[in-house]
Scaffold this active site. Structure first.
Site: not given
Length: 379
Positions: A67-68, A71
């Site tokens: 998820h990170e 980003h």
């Protein structure tokens, strides 16, 4: 939030872990191995439940990392440099060195995280169906089902329109696009974050009082984190607005006093040059900066060892110290700064140390700029 230890680099981004991860890792592993798995599939050996719980916790944190990383990768493709990724108690955070330059870029950077979590939830749902179809062990199927549910929940929660969640960034991008004012957009997103935070605190306390459930306190903890983080983000946005166009050199202390790396700790603590002026000093070797040493870290060395331990042994190495250039925007440095003497920023110009910056230096600069603005706008 600084990493307690660094795992390495993935796609060129430094990945670290805060010590608080151990707590939530243990909660997940214990909850699965002593709760959900034995209740759903009783009669297995205790070691089987523990191995399954630990493996599921590891895969969950890998999902958080994905998820990170999403980003971080999208941020870099949109011209925003990434400092690092830190996994901690309440999830993870990709720390960006600057902000997106347009609402569209903000939208892409913020939206990709929940999208990846939702995709992972779908993949684990498919895996659950296929594993069940193949008559694989029920515990393995339950592991996949839990991972599917938690990733979908992560996507939905992060998409809530409240800072500092990804949904708050999406809300800010929308408000920025509608109003053309990034500061007003940030204020709207942070206000939504505080409202959601207080709502979660109230719901959590109500649930705890009614049922005595630990989950209620956990919900309140998440709510309090949202309130704190949203308030801090709002303040930082105001500071960034005040500091727009101000270079780092205007806030730094120029030509700071340095400490040779070979200096013994006892000499460092007793030398009058270091005893009263500051709480942290750059450490140099052959004239080049190699780290940062604080008075507190030196004082932690036992007195009987202080004559044999050098400053190099107790310093924060340069690789773990925040570094900035003198002409870089001071506003872009804010997200990378933290309280504490060990978090001073070393200002370097082509490898040469030219200054040092602390949060108090930034605060003084902000105060001076705001007072100057009041004088200009006064009668």
């Amino acid at each position: 939030m600084r990493a307690t230890f660094v795992l390495g680099r993935i796609a060129g981004v430094r990945v670290g872990v805060h010590w608080s991860v151990l707590f939530i890792f243990g909660v997940i592993a214990f909850g699965l191995s002593q709760g959900r798995l034995p209740e759903t599939y009783p009669g297995r050996a205790w070691a089987v439940y523990w191995v399954a719980g630990l493996c599921t916790a590891v895969i969950f944190f890998a999902s958080l990392l994905a998820h990170e990383l999403a980003h971080a990768v999208v941020a870099r493709r949109n011209g925003v440099e990434v400092d690092d990724i830190v996994l901690w108690l309440l999830g993870g955070a990709a720390r960006l060195k600057s902000e997106a330059s347009s609402p569209g870029r903000e939208l892409r950077i913020a939206g990709v995280g929940p999208l990846v979590s939702l995709l992972l939830g779908g993949l684990f749902t498919l895996a659950t169906w296929l594993l069940d179809l193949a008559s694989v062990s029920g515990i393995v199927v339950e592991m996949a089902a839990w991972l599917a549910g938690i990733n979908v929940l992560l996507a939905v929660f992060n998409a809530l329109p409240a800072a500092p969640l990804d949904g708050g960034r999406l809300l800010r991008a929308f408000l920025w696009w509608r109003t053309g004012d990034r500061l007003r957009a940030t204020a709207g997103a942070t206000a939504a974050g505080r409202v959601l935070g207080w709502l979660l605190v109230a719901l959590g306390l109500f649930a705890f009082i009614r049922t005595g459930s630990f989950g209620g306190l956990w919900l309140s903890l998440i709510g309090w984190f949202l309130i704190t983080a949203a308030t801090a983000e709002g303040r930082q946005a105001q500071m960034r607005d005040v500091l727009a166009g101000v270079p780092v050199r205007d806030a730094m202390t120029p030509d700071p006093l340095t400490v040779p790396a070979t200096t013994m700790v006892v000499g460092f603590l007793t030398d009058a040059r270091y005893r009263y002026r500051h709480s942290a000093f750059p450490v140099t070797e052959d004239g080049a900066p190699v780290g940062l040493v604080t008075i507190d870290s030196a004082r932690k060395v036992p007195q009987d060892e202080a004559r044999a331990v050098t400053v190099r042994d107790v310093m924060v190495p340069l690789s773990q110290t925040t570094v900035a250039e003198p002409d870089s925007p001071l506003a872009d440095l804010l997200p990378r700064m933290e309280p504490g003497a060990e978090h001073r920023v070393l200002v370097m110009d082509h490898g040469r140390l030219v200054g040092i910056v602390s949060l108090s230096d930034v605060s003084r600069t902000v105060t001076w700029l705001m007072n100057a603005a009041r004088r200009r706008s006064g009668p």
